[in-house]
Design an enzyme around this catalytic site. Structure first.
Site, mmCIF file in Angstrom:
data_model
loop_
_atom_site.group_PDB
_atom_site.id
_atom_site.type_symbol
_atom_site.label_atom_id
_atom_site.label_comp_id
_atom_site.label_asym_id
_atom_site.label_seq_id
_atom_site.Cartn_x
_atom_site.Cartn_y
_atom_site.Cartn_z
ATOM 1 N N HIS A 241 -8.241 -8.103 -7.788
ATOM 2 C CA HIS A 241 -8.723 -8.858 -6.625
ATOM 3 C C HIS A 241 -8.802 -7.873 -5.459
ATOM 4 C CE1 HIS A 241 -6.825 -11.810 -9.315
ATOM 5 N NE2 HIS A 241 -7.626 -12.723 -8.792
ATOM 6 N N HIS B 250 0.812 -1.215 0.000
ATOM 7 C CA HIS B 250 0.000 0.000 0.000
ATOM 8 C C HIS B 250 0.845 1.264 0.000
ATOM 9 C CE1 HIS B 250 -3.449 -2.589 1.801
ATOM 10 N NE2 HIS B 250 -3.458 -2.604 0.477
ATOM 11 N N GLU C 72 -13.981 -7.725 -7.502
ATOM 12 C CA GLU C 72 -13.917 -8.697 -6.406
ATOM 13 C C GLU C 72 -14.907 -9.823 -6.675
ATOM 14 O OE1 GLU C 72 -13.219 -11.122 -3.752
ATOM 15 O OE2 GLU C 72 -11.895 -9.354 -3.815
ATOM 16 N N GLU D 227 -14.420 -12.626 -12.690
ATOM 17 C CA GLU D 227 -13.147 -13.316 -12.474
ATOM 18 C C GLU D 227 -12.006 -12.313 -12.614
ATOM 19 O OE1 GLU D 227 -10.389 -15.177 -11.460
ATOM 20 O OE2 GLU D 227 -12.026 -16.639 -11.628
ATOM 21 N N GLY D 228 -11.193 -12.184 -11.585
ATOM 22 C CA GLY D 228 -10.132 -11.186 -11.590
ATOM 23 C C GLY D 228 -9.135 -11.337 -12.723
ATOM 24 N N ASP E 38 -3.340 -8.676 -7.537
ATOM 25 C CA ASP E 38 -3.066 -9.059 -6.152
ATOM 26 C C ASP E 38 -3.968 -10.228 -5.750
ATOM 27 O OD1 ASP E 38 -2.331 -9.062 -3.480
ATOM 28 O OD2 ASP E 38 -3.610 -7.375 -2.949
ATOM 29 N N SER F 134 -6.492 -1.632 -0.653
ATOM 30 C CA SER F 134 -6.029 -0.898 -1.837
ATOM 31 C C SER F 134 -7.145 -0.097 -2.505
ATOM 32 C CB SER F 134 -5.369 -1.858 -2.835
ATOM 33 O OG SER F 134 -6.186 -2.979 -3.099
#
Length: 293
Positions: free
Chosen positions: A41, A18, A117, A142-143, A163, A99
């Site tokens: 994500h 971060h 997400e 789906e990320g 991530d 984030s």
């Protein structure tokens, strides 16, 4: 889909990730042109460090807990810590931004955010937490499909964070694929991959694939809180950053020694080098598929 980031919110890996994200946003904001922030994500965006999940592990105590109480933090932490202080106005560390919230607060009126997400409950919480900011779009797909679905953006500049939870054995490989797809669609995109430092053999294969990717240039930054040769625990974390903005390498060179000293548990250390130097002859042809909407 068992992973819930609330158990790990504010730990040493979050602080490193971060803080770097905050510096990337600050460097991008030096130019007036808008940029888009994409998060594959995203999690829920906001975390209660006093809640059951965070207290069950207590990981934040060895992460943001140490930074929060440190009176000698470098000035480069001001943006990052400013967001956290605003969330904890009474001076007691209770709330921590993921984030999405960090990016939402630090970006400007002309910038846009696309947050994805997949987890059903977390996706709903993320949507609720981001409600009221018209710059933010929340997706629940789906990320790994985010680069294909959202790139290229109308903004000429993009910051993409990859991530994943790293619950599946192929996720490092999928990170490389997502990076390549992103650069195939927007070569100038800044792509940030967060990864855990555990199994060195797995990481060596990951580094090799990254170094042979189509990234125009690729910076590797790693922070260790334990000796990295112990594969039984999370020894640290890394960030692979393609197309880093000018100034980031120097800033990380200043920040990493301080972070390693502040966050070390049994062993503190850091690494900063280039996996792909600018002008390397390993670029692949651009993807010419139509954008998926």
């Amino acid at each position: 889909m068992n992973y819930r980031h609330a158990y790990h919110a504010g730990n040493h890996a979050d602080v490193f990730k971060h803080l770097t994200l905050a510096r990337l946003i600050a460097l991008l904001a030096r130019k007036p042109a808008p940029f888009a922030y994409l998060d594959t994500h995203a999690g829920v965006g906001l975390y209660d460090l006093g809640g059951d999940q965070a207290n069950r592990t207590g990981e934040y105590l060895e992460g943001i807990g140490r930074v929060w109480s440190n009176e000698r933090a470098p000035a480069l932490l001001d943006d990052y810590l400013g967001v956290i202080r605003a969330m904890n106005p009474d001076g007691e560390l209770r709330h921590y931004p993921g984030s999405p919230e960090l990016a939402r607060v630090l970006t400007r009126e002309q910038d846009r955010l696309h947050l994805n997400e997949k987890h059903p409950e977390d996706g709903e919480l993320l949507k609720n937490n981001m409600r009221g900011d018209r710059r933010v779009a929340v997706h629940r797909g789906e990320g790994w499909l985010v680069p294909r679905a959202l790139l290229p953006t109308q903004e000429k500049r993009v910051l993409l964070l990859i991530d994943p939870p790293f619950e599946q054995p192929d996720e490092l490989e999928r990170c490389v694929h997502a990076l390549e797809e992103a650069h195939g669609r927007m070569r100038q995109a800044i792509v940030v991959i967060w990864y855990p430092i555990k199994d060195e053999r797995q990481l060596k294969r990951f580094y090799q694939k990254l170094s042979k990717s189509n990234a125009p240039k690729l910076l590797r930054a790693e922070l260790y809180v334990h000796n990295p040769d112990d594969a039984t625990r999370l020894n640290g974390s890394g960030l692979a950053i393609s197309n880093p903005p000018w100034g980031l390498e120097d800033e990380l060179r200043e920040l990493l020694p301080w972070l390693a000293q502040t966050l070390a548990q049994s062993h503190g250390g850091w690494k900063l080098d280039w996996l792909v130097e600018e002008g390397a002859v390993n670029a692949k042809p651009a993807v010419k598929d139509k954008k998926v909407r």
